[in-house]
Design an enzyme around this catalytic site. Structure first.
Site, PDB file in Angstrom:
ATOM      1  N   SER A 197       1.025  -1.082  -0.063  1.00 22.83           N
ATOM      2  CA  SER A 197      -0.067  -0.072  -0.018  1.00 22.83           C
ATOM      3  C   SER A 197       0.919   1.332   0.078  1.00 22.83           C
ATOM      4  CB  SER A 197      -0.748  -0.066   1.177  1.00 22.83           C
ATOM      5  OG  SER A 197      -0.094   0.022   2.303  1.00 22.83           O
ATOM      6  N   ASP A 241      -5.668  -8.058   4.771  1.00 25.76           N
ATOM      7  CA  ASP A 241      -4.386  -7.139   5.380  1.00 25.76           C
ATOM      8  C   ASP A 241      -4.818  -7.335   6.869  1.00 25.76           C
ATOM      9  OD1 ASP A 241      -2.533  -5.817   6.283  1.00 25.76           O
ATOM     10  OD2 ASP A 241      -3.122  -3.897   5.316  1.00 25.76           O
ATOM     11  N   GLY A 261     -11.111  -5.709   1.233  1.00 25.81           N
ATOM     12  CA  GLY A 261     -11.898  -5.797   2.423  1.00 25.81           C
ATOM     13  C   GLY A 261     -12.166  -7.220   2.997  1.00 25.81           C
ATOM     14  N   ASN A 306      -8.374  -9.950  -0.950  1.00 22.42           N
ATOM     15  CA  ASN A 306      -7.261  -8.903  -0.304  1.00 22.42           C
ATOM     16  C   ASN A 306      -7.426  -9.115   1.017  1.00 22.42           C
ATOM     17  OD1 ASN A 306      -6.866  -8.024  -2.676  1.00 22.42           O
ATOM     18  ND2 ASN A 306      -6.934  -5.797  -2.318  1.00 22.42           N
ATOM     19  N   ASP A 346      -1.152  -1.617  -4.086  1.00 27.07           N
ATOM     20  CA  ASP A 346      -2.307  -1.696  -3.471  1.00 27.07           C
ATOM     21  C   ASP A 346      -3.020  -0.168  -3.463  1.00 27.07           C
ATOM     22  OD1 ASP A 346      -4.719  -2.833  -2.310  1.00 27.07           O
ATOM     23  OD2 ASP A 346      -4.141  -2.748  -0.200  1.00 27.07           O
ATOM     24  N   HIS A 347      -4.213   0.206  -3.985  1.00 30.80           N
ATOM     25  CA  HIS A 347      -4.847   1.256  -3.850  1.00 30.80           C
ATOM     26  C   HIS A 347      -3.890   2.424  -4.432  1.00 30.80           C
ATOM     27  CE1 HIS A 347      -8.507   0.036  -1.967  1.00 30.80           C
ATOM     28  NE2 HIS A 347      -7.548  -0.865  -1.085  1.00 30.80           N
ATOM     29  N   ASP A 373      -7.031   3.174  -8.106  1.00 32.42           N
ATOM     30  CA  ASP A 373      -8.052   3.446  -7.317  1.00 32.42           C
ATOM     31  C   ASP A 373      -8.893   4.925  -7.624  1.00 32.42           C
ATOM     32  OD1 ASP A 373     -10.517   3.497  -5.715  1.00 32.42           O
ATOM     33  OD2 ASP A 373      -9.149   2.807  -3.983  1.00 32.42           O
TER      34      ASP A 373
HETATM   35  O1  G3H Z   1      -6.562  -1.132   1.760  1.00 33.34           O
HETATM   36  C1  G3H Z   1      -5.862  -0.971   2.920  1.00 33.34           C
HETATM   37  C2  G3H Z   1      -4.834  -1.748   3.091  1.00 33.34           C
HETATM   38  O2  G3H Z   1      -5.009  -2.582   4.410  1.00 33.34           O
HETATM   39  C3  G3H Z   1      -3.401  -0.945   3.525  1.00 33.34           C
HETATM   40  O3  G3H Z   1      -3.509  -0.303   4.749  1.00 33.34           O
HETATM   41  O4  G3H Z   1      -2.675   1.896   4.305  1.00 33.34           O
HETATM   42  O5  G3H Z   1      -2.719   1.102   6.574  1.00 33.34           O
HETATM   43  O6  G3H Z   1      -1.010   0.087   4.850  1.00 33.34           O
HETATM   44  P1  G3H Z   1      -2.308   0.893   4.957  1.00 33.34           P
HETATM   45  P1  13P Z   2      -8.906  -5.834   5.040  1.00 30.76           P
HETATM   46  O1  13P Z   2      -8.938  -4.585   5.862  1.00 30.76           O
HETATM   47  O2  13P Z   2     -10.326  -6.392   5.197  1.00 30.76           O
HETATM   48  O3  13P Z   2      -7.811  -6.894   5.393  1.00 30.76           O
HETATM   49  O4  13P Z   2      -8.805  -5.594   3.681  1.00 30.76           O
HETATM   50  C1  13P Z   2      -7.598  -5.296   2.987  1.00 30.76           C
HETATM   51  C2  13P Z   2      -7.496  -4.705   1.566  1.00 30.76           C
HETATM   52  O5  13P Z   2      -8.538  -4.663   0.853  1.00 30.76           O
HETATM   53  C3  13P Z   2      -6.334  -4.162   1.076  1.00 30.76           C
HETATM   54  O6  13P Z   2      -6.598  -3.452  -0.027  1.00 30.76           O
HETATM   55 ZN    ZN Z   3      -8.279  -2.394  -0.307  1.00 31.13          ZN
END
Ligand code: G3H
Ligand code: 13P
Ligand code: ZN
Length: 330
Positions: free
Chosen positions: A56, A277, A233, A275, A93-94, A115
């Site tokens: 991310s 996390d 998510g 996904n 990611d994102h 995104d």
């Molecule tokens: O989509 C969100 C992921 O869980 C990444 O989270 O931006 O705190 O690393 P982060």
């Molecule tokens: P969670 O917070 O549900 O683990 O989702 C992670 C995610 O979508 C990262 O892009």
């Molecule tokens: Zn995500």
């Protein structure tokens, strides 16, 4: 310009084609540090699962893009050393802008997400198309997003989710040329995916969330047969971890995730990337809290990060084997 092909990595193309055909989903696990990466690779080699390593914007800020790239390169060598070669993707990611995506593509990422879901539809199309045009020159695959997930995505906080409109998906995919599409059908980021008032409670007082909108997923699948769909998510927020964290001095309230059976159902459909996390964060935190509680004299980080890594590995193996169905598919 550093090509992912020189780092022992692959893009998502073949991985997704196989997953859609085979009725399973590829795990997309976020990592920020060495112990998380070791656990992911150990678990995916042990279960013979392909894997997407997700980074991310927060991870980039925390760990540095050069370090992360070299860690992914090391991960591919480490997997071979463990005795089984698995396909590994390094994915942004994102991604929040063309510049962020370009920087990652230029730095050895094999896949990026742009995104644009918080922009207007036309702006999302234009931005996503621009990223696709750049990425495809280097054989890097691109994930776009339609619909908004509730919760926190890096700096963007959405109070309410907006489900993906099936009527938009054909136009979006054909105009942008994306390789996969993230959709919103009721999942959200973090460990508090639903407000307690949206849930029911079972006899033990555990929150039971409303079901995902499989009807929307089905409509999207009918419109884009065989096209790779992504679920963000998708942590399940295991209650045993929440319990341990709270018993060992933590304070997590009303934590609720997506039930594993629903993810299993999604993985059998066009959803081919899931996904996760938050569950990794919970597993690590629970293990670290327990050890520091049980052994107050311990101050060697290896003595609490090592067991946390083992707990993570166990959890990832369970996901691959029993939830995503990606085990034995590498
Ligand atoms: O989509 C969100 C992921 O869980 C990444 O989270 O931006 O705190 O690393 P982060
Ligand atoms: P969670 O917070 O549900 O683990 O989702 C992670 C995610 O979508 C990262 O892009
Ligand atoms: Zn995500």
């Amino acid at each position: 310009m550093i090509s992912y092909k020189d780092l022992g990595l692959v893009n998502t193309k073949e991985m997704f084609a196989k997953a859609v055909k085979g009725g399973y989903a590829i795990p997309a696990y976020n990592f920020n540090n060495m112990e998380q990466l070791q656990a992911i690779i150990q678990a995916c080699v042990a279960t013979k699962s392909p894997v997407i390593l997700q980074v991310s914007k927060g991870a980039r800020d925390y760990a540095n893009i050069n370090l992360l790239r070299n860690m992914a390169k090391g991960a591919s060598e480490y997997a071979k050393e463990l005795g089984y070669e698995i396909p590994i993707v390094l994915h942004l990611d994102h991604g929040d802008s063309f510049e962020t995506c370009k920087e990652c593509i230029d730095n050895g990422f094999s896949s990026v997400m742009i995104d644009g879901s918080h922009f207007s539809y036309d702006e999302n199309v234009a931005l996503t198309k621009k990223v696709v045009e750049y990425a495809h020159q280097f054989d890097v695959t691109v994930e776009g997003e339609l619909g908004v997930l509730a919760g926190i995505e890096d700096d963007v906080v959405a109070e309410h989710s907006t489900y993906t409109q099936p009527s938009e998906v054909i136009d979006f995919v054909s105009k942008t040329g994306v390789d996969s599409l993230a959709i919103s059908i009721g999942t959200s980021h973090g460990a508090n995916k639903f407000k307690p008032e949206q849930c029911t409670r079972n006899e033990e007082g555990i929150l039971i969330p409303p079901p995902l909108r499989f009807d929307i997923l089905k409509e999207i699948e009918d419109k884009l047969p065989g096209f790779p769909i992504v679920l963000h998510g998708s942590s399940s927020v295991p209650q045993e971890y929440v319990k341990t964290i709270n018993e060992m001095g933590g304070n997590l309230k009303d934590s609720v995730g997506i039930p594993e059976e629903q993810l299993r159902t999604a993985a059998k459909s066009a959803v081919c990337k899931i996904n996760i996390d938050s569950d990794g964060r919970l597993a690590m935190t629970a293990a670290v809290r327990k050890i520091l509680h049980d052994k107050p004299g311990e101050f060697d980080p290896r003595k609490y990060l090592g067991p946390a890594r083992d707990e993570l590995k166990k959890m990832y193996m369970h996901k691959n084997e029993n939830v995503l169905g990606s085990a034995q598919q590498a």
